[in-house]
Design a protein around this motif. Structure first.
Motif, short mmCIF file in Angstrom:
data_model
loop_
_atom_site.label_atom_id
_atom_site.label_comp_id
_atom_site.label_asym_id
_atom_site.label_seq_id
_atom_site.Cartn_x
_atom_site.Cartn_y
_atom_site.Cartn_z
N ASP A 211 64.05 98.32 1.68
CA ASP A 211 64.71 98.34 2.99
C ASP A 211 63.64 97.99 4.00
O ASP A 211 63.06 98.86 4.64
CB ASP A 211 65.32 99.72 3.26
CG ASP A 211 66.32 99.70 4.40
OD1 ASP A 211 66.30 98.73 5.19
OD2 ASP A 211 67.11 100.65 4.52
N PRO A 212 63.32 96.71 4.16
CA PRO A 212 62.13 96.28 4.88
C PRO A 212 62.36 96.13 6.38
O PRO A 212 63.47 96.35 6.88
CB PRO A 212 61.83 94.92 4.24
CG PRO A 212 63.19 94.40 3.89
CD PRO A 212 64.04 95.59 3.54
N LEU A 238 68.31 94.72 -1.88
CA LEU A 238 67.79 94.60 -0.53
C LEU A 238 68.79 95.15 0.47
O LEU A 238 69.97 94.78 0.44
CB LEU A 238 67.53 93.12 -0.21
CG LEU A 238 67.37 92.75 1.26
CD1 LEU A 238 66.06 93.31 1.83
CD2 LEU A 238 67.43 91.23 1.45
N ALA A 239 68.33 96.02 1.37
CA ALA A 239 69.14 96.45 2.50
C ALA A 239 68.75 95.61 3.70
O ALA A 239 67.57 95.54 4.06
CB ALA A 239 68.89 97.93 2.79
N TYR A 240 69.74 94.95 4.29
CA TYR A 240 69.48 94.16 5.49
C TYR A 240 70.73 94.13 6.36
O TYR A 240 71.84 93.92 5.85
CB TYR A 240 69.08 92.71 5.16
CG TYR A 240 69.10 91.86 6.41
CD1 TYR A 240 68.16 92.06 7.41
CD2 TYR A 240 70.09 90.90 6.62
CE1 TYR A 240 68.19 91.33 8.58
CE2 TYR A 240 70.12 90.15 7.78
CZ TYR A 240 69.18 90.37 8.76
OH TYR A 240 69.22 89.66 9.94
N LEU A 286 74.09 95.66 1.58
CA LEU A 286 73.23 95.82 0.40
C LEU A 286 73.39 94.57 -0.47
O LEU A 286 74.48 94.26 -0.93
CB LEU A 286 73.61 97.06 -0.40
CG LEU A 286 72.67 97.37 -1.57
CD1 LEU A 286 71.28 97.77 -1.06
CD2 LEU A 286 73.22 98.48 -2.46
N TYR A 287 72.28 93.85 -0.64
CA TYR A 287 72.25 92.64 -1.45
C TYR A 287 71.76 92.98 -2.86
O TYR A 287 70.82 93.78 -3.02
CB TYR A 287 71.29 91.62 -0.88
CG TYR A 287 71.66 91.00 0.45
CD1 TYR A 287 71.82 89.62 0.55
CD2 TYR A 287 71.80 91.76 1.60
CE1 TYR A 287 72.13 89.02 1.76
CE2 TYR A 287 72.11 91.19 2.82
CZ TYR A 287 72.27 89.81 2.90
OH TYR A 287 72.57 89.23 4.10
N ILE A 288 72.34 92.35 -3.86
CA ILE A 288 71.77 92.38 -5.21
C ILE A 288 71.36 90.95 -5.54
O ILE A 288 72.19 90.04 -5.59
CB ILE A 288 72.76 92.93 -6.25
CG1 ILE A 288 73.13 94.38 -5.89
CG2 ILE A 288 72.14 92.87 -7.65
CD1 ILE A 288 74.06 95.03 -6.89
N LEU A 289 70.05 90.77 -5.74
CA LEU A 289 69.47 89.45 -5.91
C LEU A 289 68.88 89.32 -7.31
O LEU A 289 68.26 90.26 -7.82
CB LEU A 289 68.36 89.22 -4.88
CG LEU A 289 68.77 89.46 -3.41
CD1 LEU A 289 67.54 89.49 -2.52
CD2 LEU A 289 69.76 88.40 -2.96
#
Length: 511
Positions: A211-212, A238-240, A286-289
C-alpha cells in the motif's frame, strides 16, 4: 430549492451520480454521520460529498448531521436502491469477530503515522478483509508472503487468520518493525528503505502486498520492489486509490504499472478504507497483478533509474526542490565518496543503493557519505556497510548518533557532519563476538555469530560443533536466521549484546 440543487448535482454527475445517490440514501436512513465517516462509507471524495451537503438543509447535532425525517420523502425517488458492488469476502467477516476485535486493539496501539512517509492507516476491517481475500484466492498453508511496507499491519492480520503462512515485512520505519515484533506472532521483520534496496533475505516469496505512496513514482517503485521480492509465478497485491475527480492521475499510475508488463488478474473497487485520505474518498481499489516473462527485466530497469522523491509531502516529495545545503566536498581526505556529490570531485564514488546492497570490493580507510533529507533512517545501516577506519557522514540536520553502533564507533559531530571512527577490537569475549557480527554488515548475522561462538569455545579449550552453535543461537534469538546486520531493525541490534551474553553463558551448559 433543496431538491433542485440535488437534481442539478445528479445531472452534472451523469452515470457517476450513483456515488451521490448512495451518499443521499445514507443521509436519509436515519443515522447520524460525520463528514469523515460519510466519505469513508461511500468511498467518495470529500469535495464531492461537500458539494452534496452544500445543497441540503441538514439536521445537525454537534459535528454530526442527517436529512431530517420530514424532508426524506422528497428524495425517495432519487436514492440508489441497489447497494454498491458486493464485497468479495464481506460474508466471511462475521465469522472473525474475535480477530477483528484484536485488530482494533493493534491498530489503536500502533505508532503514530508519519506524514513524510505518506502514512494513512487502513481500518481494522480492511486489513482483516485483505487477509480473508488472500486466503480465499490463494492456498496459504506454507506460502510465503512479503509485505512491502506495512504501516497498516496487514502482516499481523494474516498471521491471526492464517498462522501457517510465512510472513515477512520490509519497512523503513523502525517503530513499525519493533511494534510488529512485540506482538510475537512469528512475522519476520527487515529494515529496508525501498528507495535504496530490498533486503536479500526478502526475496523468493509467493505473494507480495503493498500500500505505497499514491504517486506514479511511489507506485512504480514499490511494485517494482514487490516484483523483486516474488517468484516468477508469484502475485503482487496493490492498494491504490484516486479521487473520482482525477482520472488523469489514475491513468499516470496505471501507465507506471503497464510499464512493468504486469497482467491485471483482478481489481476490486473501493476494497480498502482508511482513517483519513478524504481527498480520495478514504478508499482505494485492490489490484491483483501477475508478473509476465517481461516483468522482471522491466522492474530491474525501473529500479536502475529509481529516484528517492516518491512521496506527496516532506523533503522527499515529488515536488520538492533539490536540497540547497547538499555537501560540496568532504571535510577531510576520503578514499571513496558514497551518494550524490558534485561531479567535479576527482574521487571514486558509489551509489547509496549499491553501498547498502553488497560489500564494497576494495579496502578503503576513509569514506565520505552524503545522506539527503528524508533518508536519515539509513544512517546506522550505511555505517554498518563498511569496515573503514573513518566514516564522515554529511546530513541536512544535526545527526542523532545511533546508540546501537557505540560498540563499533566513537562519534563526534560538527554541525550536520557526523564523524565515526572505528574503535579497536575489545578484549572481552562478549565485546569481541559482538564486533565480529557488526563488522560484517552484509554477512548473515547468525553465521558470524556461529563462527564467533565456536572461536570462543576453542579459546576456552572447549569444542563446539556448528550444529551445536546454531542450536544455541536459535534458542536465544530465533529471529536471527538469514538476517544481516544492515537488514536488522534497530531494536534487534540494540538487544544483540544481551543475546550474545546469553549464548556465551550457555557454552558452559550441557545442550
Amino acid at each position: 430549492m433543496e431538491r433542485d440543487g440535488v437534481e442539478r448535482l445528479l445531472a452534472e454527475a451523469g452515470v457517476d451520480g450513483r456515488r451521490l445517490r448512495h451518499a443521499l440514501a445514507s443521509l436519509c436512513d436515519g443515522r447520524w454521520w460525520t463528514l469523515a465517516t460519510l466519505v469513508r462509507h461511500t468511498a467518495t471524495s470529500r469535495r464531492t460529498i461537500e458539494s452534496l451537503l452544500g445543497v441540503l438543509d441538514l439536521e445537525r447535532s454537534g459535528d454530526r448531521f442527517r436529512v431530517a425525517e420530514t424532508h426524506r420523502p422528497a428524495f425517495q425517488d432519487l436514492l440508489a436502491v441497489a447497494p454498491p458492488p458486493e464485497d468479495p469476502v464481506g460474508h466471511l467477516v462475521p465469522h472473525y469477530e474475535a480477530v477483528l476485535d484484536r485488530l482494533r486493539e493493534l491498530v489503536a496501539g500502533a505508532p503514530r503515522a508519519r506524514h513524510t512517509l505518506d502514512h494513512v492507516a487502513a481500518t481494522p476491517d480492511t486489513i482483516l478483509r485483505r487477509a480473508l481475500l488472500l486466503g480465499a484466492r490463494f492456498w496459504l498453508p506454507g506460502a510465503r508472503l512479503l509485505c512491502v511496507g506495512d504501516h497498516d499491519l496487514t502482516s499481523l492480520a494474516v498471521k491471526l487468520v492464517h498462522p501457517e503462512t510465512d510472513v515477512t515485512v520490509a519497512d523503513v520505519d523502525d517503530r513499525i518493525l519493533a511494534y510488529i515484533d512485540e506482538q510475537d506472532l512469528g512475522v519476520r521483520t527487515r529494515w529496508a528503505d525501498l528507495r535504496l534496496t530490498l533486503p536479500t533475505s526478502a526475496r523468493d516469496h509467493d505473494l507480495a502486498i503493498t500500500d505505497p505512496p499514491y504517486t506514479p513514482e511511489g507506485i512504480g517503485l514499490f511494485v517494482a520492489r514487490a516484483v523483486e521480492g516474488v517468484k516468477d509465478d508469484g502475485r503482487v497485491l496493490l492498494a491504490y486509490g484516486a479521487s473520482e475527480r482525477t482520472p488523469a492521475l489514475a491513468l499516470k499510475v496505471q501507465n507506471a504499472l503497464s510499464a512493468l508488463n504486469l497482467a491485471y488478474e483482478a481489481i476490486y473497487p473501493d476494497f480498502n478504507r482508511y482513517f483519513g485520505a478524504e481527498a480520495i474518498g478514504s478508499a482505494a481499489d485492490l489490484y491483483i497483478l501477475r508478473p509476465t516473462t517481461r516483468t522482471r527485466p522491466a522492474a530491474a530497469a525501473r529500479l536502475d533509474r529509481a529516484a528517492t522523491a516518491i512521496y506527496t509531502q516532506g523533503p522527499q516529495s515529488v515536488e520538492s526542490a533539490p536540497a540547497a545545503d547538499a555537501p560540496t566536498q568532504p571535510e577531510g581526505p576520503a578514499d571513496l565518496l558514497v551518494g550524490d556529490w558534485p561531479a567535479s570531485l576527482p574521487h571514486t564514488r558509489v551509489k547509496l543503493s549499491t553501498w547498502l546492497a553488497k560489500p564494497y570490493a576494495a579496502t578503503v580507510e576513509r569514506v565520505a557519505i552524503a545522506v539527503p533529507a528524508g533518508l536519515e533512517a539509513a544512517l546506522p545501516r550505511l555505517l554498518l556497510a563498511t569496515r573503514a577506519a573513518h566514516v564522515e557522514v554529511h546530513l541536512t540536520a544535526p545527526p542523532a548518533v545511533p546508540a546501537a553502533l557505540a560498540p563499533v564507533y566513537d562519534f563526534t559531530t560538527s554541525g550536520t557532519v557526523l564523524h565515526a571512527t572505528r574503535r579497536p577490537l575489545p578484549d572481552d569475549p562478549e565485546g569481541l563476538l559482538l564486533r565480529r557480527i557488526l563488522d560484517n554488515g552484509h554477512a548473515k548475522l547468525a553465521n558470524s555469530w556461529r563462527e564467533g561462538l565456536i572461536a570462543a569455545a576453542r579459546a576456552q579449550d572447549g569444542a563446539l560443533t556448528k550444529n551445536e552453535a546454531r542450536t544455541l543461537i536459535r534458542q536465544t534469538a530465533p529471529w536471527s536466521d538469514a538476517l544481516s546486520p544492515v537488514e536488522a531493525p534497530l531494536h534487534r541490534l540494540t538487544t544483540l549484546p544481551t543475546h550474545i551474553a546469553t549464548t556465551l553463558t550457555l557454552l558452559h551448559t550441557p545442550l
